[in-house]
Write an enzyme that holds these catalytic residues in place. Structure first.
Site, short mmCIF file in Angstrom:
data_model
loop_
_atom_site.label_atom_id
_atom_site.label_comp_id
_atom_site.label_asym_id
_atom_site.label_seq_id
_atom_site.Cartn_x
_atom_site.Cartn_y
_atom_site.Cartn_z
N LYS A 39 1.04 -1.33 0.10
CA LYS A 39 0.16 -0.06 -0.01
C LYS A 39 0.85 1.06 -0.19
CE LYS A 39 -0.72 -0.02 5.14
NZ LYS A 39 -1.77 -0.02 6.29
N LYS A 93 4.02 1.52 -4.39
CA LYS A 93 4.24 3.03 -4.66
C LYS A 93 3.92 3.01 -6.29
CE LYS A 93 5.56 6.70 -2.30
NZ LYS A 93 5.24 7.02 -0.91
N THR A 122 2.31 12.83 8.33
CA THR A 122 3.92 12.81 7.85
C THR A 122 4.68 13.85 8.94
OG1 THR A 122 3.75 12.06 5.81
CG2 THR A 122 5.69 12.82 6.46
N GLY A 180 6.17 22.28 2.05
CA GLY A 180 4.76 21.86 1.69
C GLY A 180 4.16 21.09 2.84
N ASN A 181 3.22 19.97 2.44
CA ASN A 181 2.13 19.60 3.52
C ASN A 181 3.08 19.09 4.74
OD1 ASN A 181 -0.21 18.78 4.36
ND2 ASN A 181 0.58 16.61 3.92
N GLY A 210 7.05 19.73 5.82
CA GLY A 210 7.71 20.83 6.25
C GLY A 210 6.64 21.98 7.25
#
Length: 410
Positions: free
Chosen positions: A67, A103, A186, A215-216, A218
């Site tokens: 996944k 992936k 994350t 981005g999302n 950091g």
């Protein structure tokens, strides 16, 4: 930049020696179990036909169904997808998740497509994907994809199957039976790991932090570290970097980014290149963008005491050797950024049981799982007298090896 799959194989060889892995196990893990490569023809809004190349790799499923990540980027290639699938296999094992690594993605610049074109391309990807489903392979989001694309994927999959199956796609919105906290996972997980690492190194609140990538991932980690009292002095995005040595108000910076779409030009800051940003004098460096940004060419110029790999593979093996010789601690990607993999596992569990958790429950369980992964990595590093990266891989490879042997694969 180095080949990311070569980087992954280099880490495999180094960690397998530390772990004492049998040669057949290493041989088995040196290539993916399955590779899918296919073309997606798409009629654009103007009537033109364009052909896109798509990939999906099932790297190893000894611990469970494969996944996660689906990446829509213009420079996607098979070696990158293979490396990402391998890293995802290791992340799941490091975090104690009963799943394998998958992936995939499409070689495309999604910014050049209309929303209708992007939706048609996304749905076509799911239609053409040979193997999928909650017990086989579960696509999640990655660079260039989002909660919206994942909702389209789920809807297309359910149209094909003729029944609802929320556990078949990860990183979808809560409105279509996703999990809260998915897109923040994350960055939130990286924050939890950072809090453990700074305790180990006695790095106090008020210390300086640099983010390569806002981005999302950091952005979330920067927000949480700022709230905790750390000083974020530099950030960057695709348009370049900015620095403010007395520290940013991260809340104001986020508001600016929401309005302008970039960190560039933030009032009170000065521009800085990504290369200069990496070499700033700081306590904590968090590469949160792309792979292979710290190499043998710039590793001697890095001044941080602690590096947390928020991105996948931001440090090359040769670069890491220099950092290690210089006494700079590196917490590897498979530990630092495995928060999304952990919460995706939670998402599948919730989808299979029709029991959905609130954000406090998700984050509490995430913290427990990722801190355990970090502590186990530290213990193995101390026991084996090796790097954190080798230690994390040793723990993961041992689990994979044991499962592969029990199944009779090697």
């Amino acid at each position: 930049m180095s080949n990311p799959f070569d980087t992954a194989l280099s880490t495999l060889r180094a960690a397998s020696e530390v772990a004492g892995l049998e040669p057949n196990v290493v041989k088995f893990l040196s290539q993916p179990k399955r590779i899918f490569q296919f073309s997606i023809p798409l009629k654009l809004d103007n009537g033109d036909l364009e052909i896109f190349t798509a990939y999906r790799v099932h790297y190893n499923d000894a611990l469970g169904q494969t996944k996660n990540g689906t990446r829509f980027v213009p420079d996607l290639d098979l070696d990158t997808v293979k490396a990402l699938g391998f890293w995802m296999t290791i992340k799941h094992a490091v975090a104690g998740i009963p799943a394998g690594g998958g992936k995939g993605g499409i070689k495309v610049d999604p910014k050049k497509l209309s929303e209708g074109e992007l939706e048609r391309l996304t749905r076509a990807y799911i239609r053409k994907l040979p193997m999928k489903g909650a017990w086989v392979d579960i696509p999640g989001a990655d660079i260039g994809t989002s909660a919206k694309t994942q909702a389209w994927m789920l809807d297309e999959y359910e149209e094909i199957m003729g029944f609802h199956s929320p556990a078949a796609i990860n990183d979808k919105p809560a409105e279509v039976n996703g999990t809260v906290g998915s897109m923040e996972a994350t960055g939130t997980g990286a924050f939890f790991v950072t809090m453990e690492a700074v305790k180990d190194l006695s790095i106090p609140k008020g210390s300086t932090v640099v983010f390569q990538g806002f981005g999302n991932v950091g952005r979330i980690a920067a927000r949480l570290l700022y709230k905790e009292g750390y000083k974020v002095i530099a950030v960057s995005d695709i348009n370049g970097g900015i620095v403010k040595l007395d520290g940013f108000n991260v809340n104001e910076l986020e508001s600016y980014v929401d309005k302008e779409g970039t960190v560039a030009g933030f009032p009170g800051s000065r521009p800085i290149s990504n290369q200069e940003l990496l070499e700033l004098n700081c306590d904590i460096l968090m590469p949160a963008a792309v792979q292979s940004v710290i190499t043998e060419e710039n590793a001697n110029n890095i001044k941080a005491k602690l590096i947390l790999e928020c991105a996948n593979g931001p440090i090359t093996p040769n670069g890491e050797k220099i950092l290690e010789d210089r006494g700079i601690k590196v917490v590897p990607d498979v530990v630092t950024n495995c928060g999304s993999a952990i919460v995706c596992s939670f998402e599948r569990t919730q989808g299979l049981t029709d029991t959905y958790w609130d954000i406090e429950t998700v984050n509490s369980k995430l913290k427990e799982r990722i801190v355990k992964a970090y502590r186990e990595t530290v213990e193995t590093a101390d026991l084996k007298k090796t790097s954190m990266r080798n230690a994390a891989w040793v723990n993961a490879l041992t689990k994979l090896s044991n499962s592969m042997k029990a199944r009779g694969w090697v």
